[in-house]
Design a protein around this motif. Sequence first.
Motif, PDB file in Angstrom:
ATOM      1  N   ILE A   1       0.863  -1.189   0.000  1.00  0.00           N
ATOM      2  CA  ILE A   1       0.000   0.000   0.000  1.00  0.00           C
ATOM      3  C   ILE A   1       0.892   1.230   0.000  1.00  0.00           C
ATOM      4  N   ASP A   2       0.493   2.225  -0.762  1.00  0.00           N
ATOM      5  CA  ASP A   2       1.110   3.550  -0.698  1.00  0.00           C
ATOM      6  C   ASP A   2       0.028   4.541  -1.075  1.00  0.00           C
ATOM      7  N   LEU A   3      -0.467   5.266  -0.089  1.00  0.00           N
ATOM      8  CA  LEU A   3      -1.558   6.209  -0.323  1.00  0.00           C
ATOM      9  C   LEU A   3      -1.115   7.392  -1.192  1.00  0.00           C
ATOM     10  N   GLN A   4       0.187   7.625  -1.297  1.00  0.00           N
ATOM     11  CA  GLN A   4       0.762   8.680  -2.128  1.00  0.00           C
ATOM     12  C   GLN A   4       0.055  10.020  -1.915  1.00  0.00           C
ATOM     13  N   GLU A   5      -0.107  10.360  -0.644  1.00  0.00           N
ATOM     14  CA  GLU A   5      -0.732  11.634  -0.324  1.00  0.00           C
ATOM     15  C   GLU A   5       0.169  12.757  -0.808  1.00  0.00           C
ATOM     16  N   THR A   6      -0.433  13.877  -1.136  1.00  0.00           N
ATOM     17  CA  THR A   6       0.344  14.972  -1.716  1.00  0.00           C
ATOM     18  C   THR A   6       0.910  15.895  -0.655  1.00  0.00           C
ATOM     19  N   GLU A   7       2.016  16.488  -1.020  1.00  0.00           N
ATOM     20  CA  GLU A   7       2.681  17.482  -0.189  1.00  0.00           C
ATOM     21  C   GLU A   7       2.686  18.775  -0.991  1.00  0.00           C
ATOM     22  N   GLY A   8       2.339  19.881  -0.365  1.00  0.00           N
ATOM     23  CA  GLY A   8       2.252  21.146  -1.084  1.00  0.00           C
ATOM     24  C   GLY A   8       0.848  21.343  -1.627  1.00  0.00           C
ATOM     25  N   GLU A   9       0.673  22.501  -2.284  1.00  0.00           N
ATOM     26  CA  GLU A   9      -0.656  22.826  -2.801  1.00  0.00           C
ATOM     27  C   GLU A   9      -0.578  23.300  -4.236  1.00  0.00           C
ATOM     28  N   GLY A  10      -1.717  23.191  -4.933  1.00  0.00           N
ATOM     29  CA  GLY A  10      -1.811  23.686  -6.301  1.00  0.00           C
ATOM     30  C   GLY A  10      -0.825  23.006  -7.232  1.00  0.00           C
ATOM     31  N   GLU A  11      -0.152  23.810  -8.064  1.00  0.00           N
ATOM     32  CA  GLU A  11       0.798  23.288  -9.041  1.00  0.00           C
ATOM     33  C   GLU A  11       2.050  22.712  -8.378  1.00  0.00           C
ATOM     34  N   ASP A  12       2.302  23.133  -7.128  1.00  0.00           N
ATOM     35  CA  ASP A  12       3.475  22.636  -6.396  1.00  0.00           C
ATOM     36  C   ASP A  12       3.215  21.307  -5.695  1.00  0.00           C
ATOM     37  N   ALA A  13       1.968  20.815  -5.732  1.00  0.00           N
ATOM     38  CA  ALA A  13       1.616  19.572  -5.045  1.00  0.00           C
ATOM     39  C   ALA A  13       2.312  18.389  -5.706  1.00  0.00           C
ATOM     40  N   LYS A  14       2.946  17.570  -4.878  1.00  0.00           N
ATOM     41  CA  LYS A  14       3.639  16.377  -5.368  1.00  0.00           C
ATOM     42  C   LYS A  14       3.234  15.184  -4.510  1.00  0.00           C
ATOM     43  N   PRO A  15       3.028  14.026  -5.166  1.00  0.00           N
ATOM     44  CA  PRO A  15       2.743  12.837  -4.357  1.00  0.00           C
ATOM     45  C   PRO A  15       3.997  12.408  -3.597  1.00  0.00           C
ATOM     46  N   VAL A  16       3.807  12.060  -2.355  1.00  0.00           N
ATOM     47  CA  VAL A  16       4.919  11.611  -1.520  1.00  0.00           C
ATOM     48  C   VAL A  16       4.756  10.111  -1.311  1.00  0.00           C
ATOM     49  N   ARG A  17       5.766   9.359  -1.718  1.00  0.00           N
ATOM     50  CA  ARG A  17       5.695   7.910  -1.575  1.00  0.00           C
ATOM     51  C   ARG A  17       6.061   7.481  -0.160  1.00  0.00           C
ATOM     52  N   LYS A  18       5.153   6.699   0.423  1.00  0.00           N
ATOM     53  CA  LYS A  18       5.382   6.093   1.734  1.00  0.00           C
ATOM     54  C   LYS A  18       4.952   4.637   1.617  1.00  0.00           C
ATOM     55  N   PRO A  19       5.817   3.810   0.990  1.00  0.00           N
ATOM     56  CA  PRO A  19       5.444   2.411   0.761  1.00  0.00           C
ATOM     57  C   PRO A  19       5.307   1.616   2.051  1.00  0.00           C
ATOM     58  N   LEU A  20       4.212   0.880   2.144  1.00  0.00           N
ATOM     59  CA  LEU A  20       3.917   0.053   3.316  1.00  0.00           C
ATOM     60  C   LEU A  20       3.760  -1.392   2.867  1.00  0.00           C
ATOM     61  N   VAL A  21       4.354  -2.313   3.614  1.00  0.00           N
ATOM     62  CA  VAL A  21       4.317  -3.731   3.283  1.00  0.00           C
ATOM     63  C   VAL A  21       3.639  -4.487   4.420  1.00  0.00           C
ATOM     64  N   TYR A  22       2.683  -5.339   4.041  1.00  0.00           N
ATOM     65  CA  TYR A  22       1.963  -6.154   5.013  1.00  0.00           C
ATOM     66  C   TYR A  22       2.052  -7.611   4.554  1.00  0.00           C
ATOM     67  N   ILE A  23       2.796  -8.418   5.278  1.00  0.00           N
ATOM     68  CA  ILE A  23       2.923  -9.841   4.967  1.00  0.00           C
ATOM     69  C   ILE A  23       2.125 -10.608   6.021  1.00  0.00           C
ATOM     70  N   ASN A  24       1.275 -11.512   5.558  1.00  0.00           N
ATOM     71  CA  ASN A  24       0.350 -12.254   6.431  1.00  0.00           C
ATOM     72  C   ASN A  24      -0.495 -11.306   7.297  1.00  0.00           C
ATOM     73  N   PRO A  25      -1.082 -10.265   6.675  1.00  0.00           N
ATOM     74  CA  PRO A  25      -1.868  -9.315   7.480  1.00  0.00           C
ATOM     75  C   PRO A  25      -3.150  -9.950   8.007  1.00  0.00           C
ATOM     76  N   GLU A  26      -3.524  -9.542   9.202  1.00  0.00           N
ATOM     77  CA  GLU A  26      -4.792  -9.993   9.777  1.00  0.00           C
ATOM     78  C   GLU A  26      -5.392  -8.866  10.591  1.00  0.00           C
ATOM     79  N   LEU A  27      -6.704  -8.821  10.610  1.00  0.00           N
ATOM     80  CA  LEU A  27      -7.403  -7.833  11.415  1.00  0.00           C
ATOM     81  C   LEU A  27      -7.587  -8.412  12.809  1.00  0.00           C
TER      82      LEU A  27
END
Length: 176
Positions: free
Chosen positions: A61-87
């Motif tokens: 999962i990587d929600l790639q939320e943006t940093e900055g606003e308008g034309e300066d907004a860039k997606p910020v990668r925050k890769p998350l790894v879940y192996i054998n995930p359980e709730l």
Amino acid sequence: MAVLEILEVPHPGLRAVAKPVETVDDAVRKIVADMFDTMYDARGIGLAATQVAIEQRIVVIDLQETEGEGEDAKPVRKPLVYINPELVSVSEETSFYNEGCLSIPEQYAEVERPTSCRARWLDEQGAVQEGDLDGLLATALQHEIDHLNGVLFIDHISKLKRDMLLKKLTKMRKAA
């Protein structure tokens, strides 16, 4: 790394139930890297191994939320790894999110899920992690765990809405 083929409905592999990862090793880490390449290439925010025909309990999962606003907004990668995930637990409070899926391209539907959850998983080193998730991250993890169990987001909506969505997808494919 490699971009893998993403299975699309009605491929039977999407209904496969993934098996737990026995050992987190270099082979698993390569799968994770390939899954990230595939997810980023497809412009998604989450991917389960079953979506790329790998029947192991791996989610990226990587929600790639943006940093900055308008034309300066860039997606910020925050890769998350879940192996054998359980709730471990889910909240009684629910919320709706307009979900989409790389395996059901360009189709969306409002899905009701618990607003937050507590999850347990292994990280890329094989260490057990546990944490509370909420908002879009909680929704995304629940969506991807569903994939590992052979469940699609369209299974959470009415038959009428599901049939309409699948008919629209068929029409889109014929037009392409």
